[in-house]
Write an enzyme that holds these catalytic residues in place. Structure first.
Site, PDB file in Angstrom:
ATOM      1  N   VAL A 173     -46.495  25.838  22.531  1.00 46.51           N
ATOM      2  CA  VAL A 173     -46.357  25.152  23.540  1.00 46.51           C
ATOM      3  C   VAL A 173     -46.131  25.483  25.019  1.00 46.51           C
ATOM      4  O   VAL A 173     -46.116  25.131  25.975  1.00 46.51           O
ATOM      5  CB  VAL A 173     -45.554  23.921  23.098  1.00 46.51           C
ATOM      6  CG1 VAL A 173     -45.657  22.650  24.090  1.00 46.51           C
ATOM      7  CG2 VAL A 173     -46.103  23.181  22.314  1.00 46.51           C
ATOM      8  N   GLY A 195     -38.605  29.112  25.930  1.00 47.63           N
ATOM      9  CA  GLY A 195     -39.170  28.993  24.594  1.00 47.63           C
ATOM     10  C   GLY A 195     -40.737  29.460  25.579  1.00 47.63           C
ATOM     11  O   GLY A 195     -41.039  28.528  25.483  1.00 47.63           O
ATOM     12  N   LYS A 244     -41.811   9.895   7.937  1.00 46.02           N
ATOM     13  CA  LYS A 244     -40.929  10.941   7.612  1.00 46.02           C
ATOM     14  C   LYS A 244     -41.713  11.721   6.124  1.00 46.02           C
ATOM     15  O   LYS A 244     -40.978  10.553   5.320  1.00 46.02           O
ATOM     16  CB  LYS A 244     -39.892  11.375   8.732  1.00 46.02           C
ATOM     17  CG  LYS A 244     -40.385  12.836   8.562  1.00 46.02           C
ATOM     18  CD  LYS A 244     -40.724  12.989  10.244  1.00 46.02           C
ATOM     19  CE  LYS A 244     -40.487  14.164  10.737  1.00 46.02           C
ATOM     20  NZ  LYS A 244     -40.937  14.440  12.284  1.00 46.02           N
ATOM     21  N   GLY A 255     -43.332  29.440  23.253  1.00 42.09           N
ATOM     22  CA  GLY A 255     -44.068  29.550  21.936  1.00 42.09           C
ATOM     23  C   GLY A 255     -45.793  29.260  21.911  1.00 42.09           C
ATOM     24  O   GLY A 255     -46.518  28.868  23.252  1.00 42.09           O
TER      25      GLY A 255
HETATM   26  P1  NAD Z   1     -42.845  27.814  18.437  1.00 48.48           P
HETATM   27  O1  NAD Z   1     -41.768  27.852  17.532  1.00 48.48           O
HETATM   28  O2  NAD Z   1     -44.316  28.020  18.626  1.00 48.48           O
HETATM   29  O3  NAD Z   1     -42.198  28.045  19.332  1.00 48.48           O
HETATM   30  C1  NAD Z   1     -40.431  28.525  19.873  1.00 48.48           C
HETATM   31  C2  NAD Z   1     -40.605  29.124  21.001  1.00 48.48           C
HETATM   32  O4  NAD Z   1     -38.689  29.137  20.970  1.00 48.48           O
HETATM   33  C3  NAD Z   1     -40.206  30.743  19.893  1.00 48.48           C
HETATM   34  O5  NAD Z   1     -40.940  31.459  20.323  1.00 48.48           O
HETATM   35  C4  NAD Z   1     -38.598  31.255  19.601  1.00 48.48           C
HETATM   36  O6  NAD Z   1     -38.872  32.369  19.656  1.00 48.48           O
HETATM   37  C5  NAD Z   1     -38.193  30.603  21.134  1.00 48.48           C
HETATM   38  N1  NAD Z   1     -36.900  30.624  20.880  1.00 48.48           N
HETATM   39  C6  NAD Z   1     -36.021  30.096  19.876  1.00 48.48           C
HETATM   40  N2  NAD Z   1     -34.748  30.087  20.148  1.00 48.48           N
HETATM   41  C7  NAD Z   1     -34.393  30.660  21.534  1.00 48.48           C
HETATM   42  C8  NAD Z   1     -33.467  30.674  22.454  1.00 48.48           C
HETATM   43  N3  NAD Z   1     -32.809  30.579  21.985  1.00 48.48           N
HETATM   44  N4  NAD Z   1     -33.749  31.437  23.750  1.00 48.48           N
HETATM   45  C9  NAD Z   1     -35.441  31.229  23.990  1.00 48.48           C
HETATM   46  N5  NAD Z   1     -35.954  30.768  23.170  1.00 48.48           N
HETATM   47  C10 NAD Z   1     -35.518  30.834  21.882  1.00 48.48           C
HETATM   48  O7  NAD Z   1     -42.266  26.259  18.372  1.00 48.48           O
HETATM   49  P2  NAD Z   1     -43.821  25.228  19.730  1.00 48.48           P
HETATM   50  O8  NAD Z   1     -44.628  24.741  18.943  1.00 48.48           O
HETATM   51  O9  NAD Z   1     -44.260  26.158  20.305  1.00 48.48           O
HETATM   52  O10 NAD Z   1     -42.618  24.313  19.513  1.00 48.48           O
HETATM   53  C11 NAD Z   1     -41.734  24.085  20.980  1.00 48.48           C
HETATM   54  C12 NAD Z   1     -41.494  22.682  20.689  1.00 48.48           C
HETATM   55  O11 NAD Z   1     -41.379  21.949  21.234  1.00 48.48           O
HETATM   56  C13 NAD Z   1     -40.215  22.684  19.511  1.00 48.48           C
HETATM   57  O12 NAD Z   1     -38.891  21.647  19.651  1.00 48.48           O
HETATM   58  C14 NAD Z   1     -41.324  21.622  18.865  1.00 48.48           C
HETATM   59  O13 NAD Z   1     -40.331  20.574  17.611  1.00 48.48           O
HETATM   60  C15 NAD Z   1     -41.057  20.834  19.752  1.00 48.48           C
HETATM   61  N6  NAD Z   1     -43.265  20.324  19.571  1.00 48.48           N
HETATM   62  C16 NAD Z   1     -44.120  20.943  19.952  1.00 48.48           C
HETATM   63  C17 NAD Z   1     -44.728  20.074  19.250  1.00 48.48           C
HETATM   64  C18 NAD Z   1     -46.105  20.862  18.925  1.00 48.48           C
HETATM   65  O14 NAD Z   1     -47.233  20.601  18.982  1.00 48.48           O
HETATM   66  N7  NAD Z   1     -46.371  22.219  18.614  1.00 48.48           N
HETATM   67  C19 NAD Z   1     -45.080  18.718  19.721  1.00 48.48           C
HETATM   68  C20 NAD Z   1     -43.667  18.242  19.892  1.00 48.48           C
HETATM   69  C21 NAD Z   1     -42.890  18.677  19.586  1.00 48.48           C
END
Ligand code: NAD
Length: 352
Positions: A178, A174, A78, A176
């Site tokens: 994913v 959530g 990391k 976002g």
């Molecule tokens: P993102 O920031 O695009 O989406 C996160 C979403 O969660 C946002 O829409 C945000 O408004 C929402 N959110 C925040 N607080 C909230 C709450 N209290 N209640 C409901 N929704 C809430 O992130 P992402 O890239 O979609 O990743 C989502 C999760 O998956 C994160 O924990 C990330 O670490 C994990 N992750 C992502 C990837 C990837 O490829 N993007 C890979 C492994 C793990």
């Protein structure tokens, strides 16, 4: 410092300083036993330099576990860049970080994490070969979603004995990058969706596109569903939320879902099957690692879908040994790392 390293199980810790660009960076390497360490690079503000070191130390070992259970020929590492307090040139900062990565000669391959973007990876790529998540490899989120979808299928098969998601209810927290992509896959597979996000626009999109039912952010835990799919924040499975859950299984992309180790046991005590986060959300990592090795397309997707097989193996092992799945996953990852560090002669001797 060495005590902290020993506690985190690290092999090496590197500090990079470049006053011209403002770079202050740390690279923590947990293991290279299975191959070059791979893991994201954060660029965020830290109140104290020690907090940045602690962050790198804390996060490196999880990457080794994740890469091992994803069947990748990589260890875990990391990186952390302390975001400069003064105005700075982002490209120069990232290019300086790339030189730091390059000096390690391939022991560590960097990637995106909190506070870094694809454009940063492109800047890093101007000074090192050891970088993934550049614009050439694209957004990992759809690949993470594919892995989570395969994981949900495996968990549903294991717990509910069903080979299809048709007619099942999935609650998603959530929406976002994913979460939205998972919603699309689940909707196409015939699942009913209940969704929440703190961003009303993202909720509206899922309601319109996938006929999802919207609930308030704090109401998502208690809704009746077959599957709860956390795709927002970490630490959302805890002593307060677990008693509220009204589902048969939890399977989602969010990192660090368990607030503490005991929460995995709390889920088991409630007979809720938990798909460990770092196993089910490895699709993005598999994509970036394979892209770095020149592998894309169906070969990559097959490896991502195999997350479902890995989970099935862990679920069966947890049932057989009457342990929590998260604990079985950790033991399995540790055994893979140990096997990679044990000299072949010793392994042969042990199996003789
Ligand atoms: P993102 O920031 O695009 O989406 C996160 C979403 O969660 C946002 O829409 C945000 O408004 C929402 N959110 C925040 N607080 C909230 C709450 N209290 N209640 C409901 N929704 C809430 O992130 P992402 O890239 O979609 O990743 C989502 C999760 O998956 C994160 O924990 C990330 O670490 C994990 N992750 C992502 C990837 C990837 O490829 N993007 C890979 C492994 C793990």
């Amino acid at each position: 410092m060495f005590k902290q390293m020993e506690h985190a199980g690290l092999t090496d810790l590197h500090f990079g300083l470049d006053p011209a660009s403002g770079l202050k960076a740390i690279i923590a390497i947990h293991s290279t036993a299975r191959g070059a360490a791979i893991g994201g690079c954060r660029c965020i503000h830290y109140a104290r330099e020690q907090d940045a070191v602690t962050d790198a130390l804390r996060l490196a070992h999880g990457m080794s576990y994740k890469a091992a259970l994803a069947g990748l020929p990589h260890g875990g590492g990391k990186a952390v860049i302390i975001e400069p307090e003064q105005p700075y040139d982002r490209h120069h900062l990232m290019a300086a970080f790339g030189r730091f990565v390059e000096q390690l000669g391939g022991r560590y391959i960097t990637a995106m994490d909190s506070g870094t973007e694809v454009s940063d990876m492109d800047s890093i790529a101007t000074t090192t070969r050891f970088v993934s998540c550049t614009s050439a490899s694209g957004d990992p989120s759809p690949h993470t979603a594919l892995g989570v979808f395969a994981g949900i299928q495996a968990a549903v098969r294991h717990r509910l004995g069903r080979t299809t998601l048709e007619g099942l209810t999935v609650s998603i927290q959530g929406l976002g990058h994913v979460g939205h992509a998972i919603a699309a896959r689940l909707h196409a597979a015939g699942a009913r969706l209940i969704v929440s996000d703190i961003d009303p626009d993202k909720v509206r999109l899922c309601v319109d596109q996938f006929d999802a039912k919207a609930v308030a952010a704090d109401a998502i835990y208690a809704v009746e569903a077959d599957v709860f799919c956390p795709c927002g924040l970490g630490a959302i499975l805890n002593a307060t939320t677990i008693p509220q859950l009204n589902c048969a299984l939890v399977a989602g992309s969010a990192n660090n879902q368990l607030a503490e180790d005991e929460d995995g046991n709390r889920l088991r005590a409630r007979n809720i099957l938990y798909a460990p986060d770092y196993v089910i959300n490895a699709g993005g990592l598999i994509h970036v690692a394979l892209h770095h090795a020149g592998i894309d397309g169906e070969q990559r997707d097959a490896k991502i879908r195999a997350i479902g097989d890995t989970l099935t193996h862990l679920f069966n092992e947890a049932d057989r040994t009457r342990q929590s799945v998260h604990h079985v996953a950790d033991l399995h990852a540790e055994a893979l790392l140990k096997a990679a560090t044990t000299p072949l002669s010793e392994q042969e001797h042990r199996h003789a």
